[in-house]
Design a protein around this motif. Sequence first.
Motif, mmCIF file in Angstrom:
data_model
loop_
_atom_site.group_PDB
_atom_site.id
_atom_site.type_symbol
_atom_site.label_atom_id
_atom_site.label_comp_id
_atom_site.label_asym_id
_atom_site.label_seq_id
_atom_site.Cartn_x
_atom_site.Cartn_y
_atom_site.Cartn_z
ATOM 1 N N PHE A 9 -5.230 -6.591 -8.456
ATOM 2 C CA PHE A 9 -5.675 -7.029 -7.127
ATOM 3 C C PHE A 9 -6.083 -8.490 -7.142
ATOM 4 O O PHE A 9 -6.450 -9.034 -8.184
ATOM 5 C CB PHE A 9 -6.870 -6.193 -6.670
ATOM 6 C CG PHE A 9 -6.605 -4.719 -6.644
ATOM 7 C CD1 PHE A 9 -5.986 -4.142 -5.546
ATOM 8 C CD2 PHE A 9 -6.950 -3.906 -7.726
ATOM 9 C CE1 PHE A 9 -5.738 -2.783 -5.521
ATOM 10 C CE2 PHE A 9 -6.694 -2.555 -7.703
ATOM 11 C CZ PHE A 9 -6.090 -1.993 -6.606
ATOM 12 N N ALA A 37 -3.113 10.737 -6.438
ATOM 13 C CA ALA A 37 -3.919 10.189 -7.523
ATOM 14 C C ALA A 37 -3.221 10.382 -8.859
ATOM 15 O O ALA A 37 -3.194 9.483 -9.707
ATOM 16 C CB ALA A 37 -5.291 10.850 -7.544
ATOM 17 N N GLN A 38 -2.620 11.560 -9.030
ATOM 18 C CA GLN A 38 -1.934 11.828 -10.293
ATOM 19 C C GLN A 38 -0.713 10.923 -10.468
ATOM 20 O O GLN A 38 -0.477 10.381 -11.548
ATOM 21 C CB GLN A 38 -1.515 13.301 -10.362
ATOM 22 C CG GLN A 38 -2.679 14.203 -10.715
ATOM 23 C CD GLN A 38 -2.403 15.655 -10.384
ATOM 24 O OE1 GLN A 38 -1.329 15.992 -9.865
ATOM 25 N NE2 GLN A 38 -3.368 16.508 -10.668
ATOM 26 N N GLU A 96 -4.053 14.020 -1.540
ATOM 27 C CA GLU A 96 -4.792 12.981 -2.260
ATOM 28 C C GLU A 96 -4.758 13.209 -3.771
ATOM 29 O O GLU A 96 -4.643 12.278 -4.547
ATOM 30 C CB GLU A 96 -6.237 12.929 -1.772
ATOM 31 C CG GLU A 96 -6.471 11.965 -0.635
ATOM 32 C CD GLU A 96 -6.090 10.521 -0.995
ATOM 33 O OE1 GLU A 96 -6.147 10.175 -2.198
ATOM 34 O OE2 GLU A 96 -5.740 9.770 -0.086
ATOM 35 N N THR A 97 -4.862 14.476 -4.156
ATOM 36 C CA THR A 97 -4.890 14.802 -5.580
ATOM 37 C C THR A 97 -3.557 14.432 -6.238
ATOM 38 O O THR A 97 -3.509 13.803 -7.296
ATOM 39 C CB THR A 97 -5.154 16.297 -5.769
ATOM 40 O OG1 THR A 97 -6.292 16.642 -4.977
ATOM 41 C CG2 THR A 97 -5.421 16.624 -7.206
ATOM 42 N N PHE A 109 -2.095 -1.204 -10.997
ATOM 43 C CA PHE A 109 -2.474 -2.091 -9.901
ATOM 44 C C PHE A 109 -3.175 -3.340 -10.408
ATOM 45 O O PHE A 109 -4.018 -3.259 -11.300
ATOM 46 C CB PHE A 109 -3.444 -1.380 -8.944
ATOM 47 C CG PHE A 109 -2.787 -0.363 -8.064
ATOM 48 C CD1 PHE A 109 -2.219 -0.765 -6.855
ATOM 49 C CD2 PHE A 109 -2.723 0.962 -8.433
ATOM 50 C CE1 PHE A 109 -1.615 0.164 -6.041
ATOM 51 C CE2 PHE A 109 -2.123 1.886 -7.626
ATOM 52 C CZ PHE A 109 -1.566 1.500 -6.426
ATOM 53 N N LEU A 146 -1.158 4.260 -1.689
ATOM 54 C CA LEU A 146 -2.518 4.167 -1.179
ATOM 55 C C LEU A 146 -2.526 4.472 0.310
ATOM 56 O O LEU A 146 -3.569 4.643 0.912
ATOM 57 C CB LEU A 146 -3.086 2.765 -1.425
ATOM 58 C CG LEU A 146 -3.286 2.384 -2.883
ATOM 59 C CD1 LEU A 146 -3.603 0.905 -3.011
ATOM 60 C CD2 LEU A 146 -4.398 3.203 -3.502
ATOM 61 N N ASP A 147 -1.346 4.507 0.894
ATOM 62 C CA ASP A 147 -1.244 4.748 2.333
ATOM 63 C C ASP A 147 0.020 5.569 2.591
ATOM 64 O O ASP A 147 0.960 5.546 1.796
ATOM 65 C CB ASP A 147 -1.188 3.404 3.065
ATOM 66 C CG ASP A 147 -1.747 3.527 4.471
ATOM 67 O OD1 ASP A 147 -1.956 4.673 4.935
ATOM 68 O OD2 ASP A 147 -1.980 2.475 5.101
ATOM 69 N N ASN A 148 0.014 6.321 3.687
ATOM 70 C CA ASN A 148 1.195 7.106 4.060
ATOM 71 C C ASN A 148 2.089 6.297 5.002
ATOM 72 O O ASN A 148 1.654 5.331 5.606
ATOM 73 C CB ASN A 148 0.779 8.388 4.761
ATOM 74 C CG ASN A 148 0.020 9.305 3.834
ATOM 75 O OD1 ASN A 148 0.395 9.449 2.672
ATOM 76 N ND2 ASN A 148 -1.058 9.893 4.330
ATOM 77 N N ARG A 151 -0.202 8.000 -9.021
ATOM 78 C CA ARG A 151 -0.676 6.633 -9.236
ATOM 79 C C ARG A 151 -1.015 6.419 -10.699
ATOM 80 O O ARG A 151 -0.660 5.418 -11.304
ATOM 81 C CB ARG A 151 -1.933 6.366 -8.397
ATOM 82 C CG ARG A 151 -1.661 6.020 -6.955
ATOM 83 C CD ARG A 151 -2.867 5.327 -6.351
ATOM 84 N NE ARG A 151 -4.023 6.196 -6.182
ATOM 85 C CZ ARG A 151 -4.247 6.929 -5.107
ATOM 86 N NH1 ARG A 151 -3.408 6.905 -4.085
ATOM 87 N NH2 ARG A 151 -5.309 7.690 -5.026
ATOM 88 N N ASN A 152 -1.721 7.413 -11.208
ATOM 89 C CA ASN A 152 -2.166 7.313 -12.589
ATOM 90 C C ASN A 152 -0.986 7.283 -13.561
ATOM 91 O O ASN A 152 -1.012 6.611 -14.580
ATOM 92 C CB ASN A 152 -3.084 8.496 -12.887
ATOM 93 C CG ASN A 152 -3.864 8.309 -14.162
ATOM 94 O OD1 ASN A 152 -3.341 8.590 -15.229
ATOM 95 N ND2 ASN A 152 -5.089 7.795 -14.057
ATOM 96 N N ASN A 169 0.825 -1.212 0.000
ATOM 97 C CA ASN A 169 0.000 0.000 0.000
ATOM 98 C C ASN A 169 0.855 1.256 0.000
ATOM 99 O O ASN A 169 0.518 2.246 -0.646
ATOM 100 C CB ASN A 169 -0.934 0.010 1.211
ATOM 101 C CG ASN A 169 -2.076 -0.977 1.035
ATOM 102 O OD1 ASN A 169 -2.446 -1.301 -0.087
ATOM 103 N ND2 ASN A 169 -2.601 -1.479 2.139
#
Lengths: 418, 226
Positions: free
Chosen positions: B89, B78-79, B74-75, B87, B54-56, B81-82, B49
């Motif tokens: 799962f 998200a960028q 978060e923004t 990912f 997804l986690d700090n 990650r993108n 994560n």
Amino acid sequence: MFDGDRWNEIFSSLAKNKLRTFLTAFGVFWGIFMLIIMLGSGNGLENGITKNFGGLATNSMFIWTQQTSIPYAGLPKGRRFSIVNEDIGAIKREVSQLEVLAPRNQLRGYGGGNNVSYNNKSGNFSVYGDYPEILTISPLNITSGRFINQLDLEEERKTVVIGRNVKEVLFGDSNPINENVKINGVYFKVVGVFESTKSGERADRDAQTLFIPFTTFQKAFNYGNRVGWIAANAVASASAAKVEKDITAVLKRRHKVAPNDDRAFGAFNASVRFQEMQGLFNAISMLIWVVGIGTLAAGIIGVSNIMLIIVKERTKEIGIRRAIGATPVSIVVQIMMEAIVLTSLAGYFGLLLGVGVTELIANALGPAEGRTMFTNPTIDLRIALTALAILVFSGAIAGLIPARKAIKIKPIEALRTE
Amino acid sequence: MIKLENIHKSYPMGKTSLHVLKGIDLHIKDGEMVSIMGSSGSGKSTLLNILGMLDNYDEGTYHLDQTLIKDLSETKAAQYRNKFLGFVFQSFNLISFKNAMENVALPLYYQKVKRSERNKLAIEYLDKVGLKPWAEHMPNELSGGQKQRVAIARALITQPKVLLADEPTGALDSTTSYEVMKLLRSINEEGITVIIVTHENDIAERTDRIIRLKDGRIIAKEKVDV
């Protein structure tokens, strides 16, 4: 905000969950539908009753004499007196803010006997002696010929304008114009026929009425210079109640009536009546708005509620979206737009159906002459658009709470929900 | 590609806190295929994560492609990650009301790629995982292996630098598992770094290197002999 893809995303997620979407939309649809129906009914009631008033000028008044109730200037109380022609000139000179002032006289068929006849037909009708100005105060719809005019008055012509019912009784289907009718033994030439602009009982009364020039009336029926009563219209900016007071003050002085004798004159002041009615309508429409907005709010709270459930249900989806790069803003926008689209669409259909139903009722009731308290129960476009604007705004609010909840969910927590 | 130094992470558990990661140092090179192993509670999911933003984490540093990943909004996360990550799962995590092609295309929607282009690319990637004929099928019409391949296509469509797979074969039988591993290997051969969390030895043995975690610490980094 307006790219096609976002709309596509919104519509596909709404369309893929049909039952949910439908149930959500129904609350709002019903709320706005009921609001429109109720507003329409309120308007119908108002239109109906206003129509019944018959376009009587709202700042008009009628003043007549009664008995004095206070002895004054050596004269006893209980004295009867009449307004006379000379008073009219004096009032016109002294009272400003008068738009129209018309003295009137009326003749009735005494003892129920017939007073108007043509050939072998006769009837018992009301006969008024009037000035042309009376039309400003109490409008009539001239269907053929003309109303009495200034020349009729100056030359004391024996002309008469008759109501629809008078025409039917005396003339049947034949043309009454230029025929002579006998009123209390005096011949008058018919110059016009009119219809009432009122509805109900008042319209019936109008239909059984004849108008002759005021001057001719006084001469023909031996009224001398006596005036039955006066009709007046205050200018739009003035208070009708004040003008009424000014007029009676002039009359009191000229007829030696005590200035504080309130029972010497009788008056009907339309503006006072209108204000009372307006107050009633305002109360009704206030009630309608309160109930309507309440119904609407219930629908919107429903949307918000269901949106909350949806967010819960979609926790995983939202988590996936965020794992693959959806920013919190894009999630909020998506949830809010879904709510807005849903409420607006549902509201729009509610509006459409509501307007449709009121128009249908309006059509079924027919145009103005219905003898009903209910006329043209439709709402105007401005109100409809206001309601729609409220709806879109509330849609945004309904979406906001669930949307805020949606972004509080951490992607990992969302993904862990199995 | 990935450089972790002294990573600590604890979760508050009522009054006390649970220290899950107790100083992780890890270096994964560009183009490596690595597996992270450990029993449940060893901290491997937490580590993934953190790697996946997804986690700090509480302490230490995490560099991804020379970029420091720490305390992201978060923004921003998200960028990143993108842009950097794909990912995969255990439970596939496909969106149930979208068909295979739309699922694959979704990351590009958040990159503001045009719809037609998005779908064209999605078909291309579905073809790559051998599912082109299934493009119009909904997730519930696909088998587990097919779903996972759709998920892999979705992870790849943004051309990530790193592919993170959390128990990618956990819900699959062994034949399908090997097929998925073969697919991941071929992806790795195209130059994408692949990190797989698993607790199956035979899966881990199909990677270049196994990192074993126990009680929040790395106990072994073994090269796999082929």
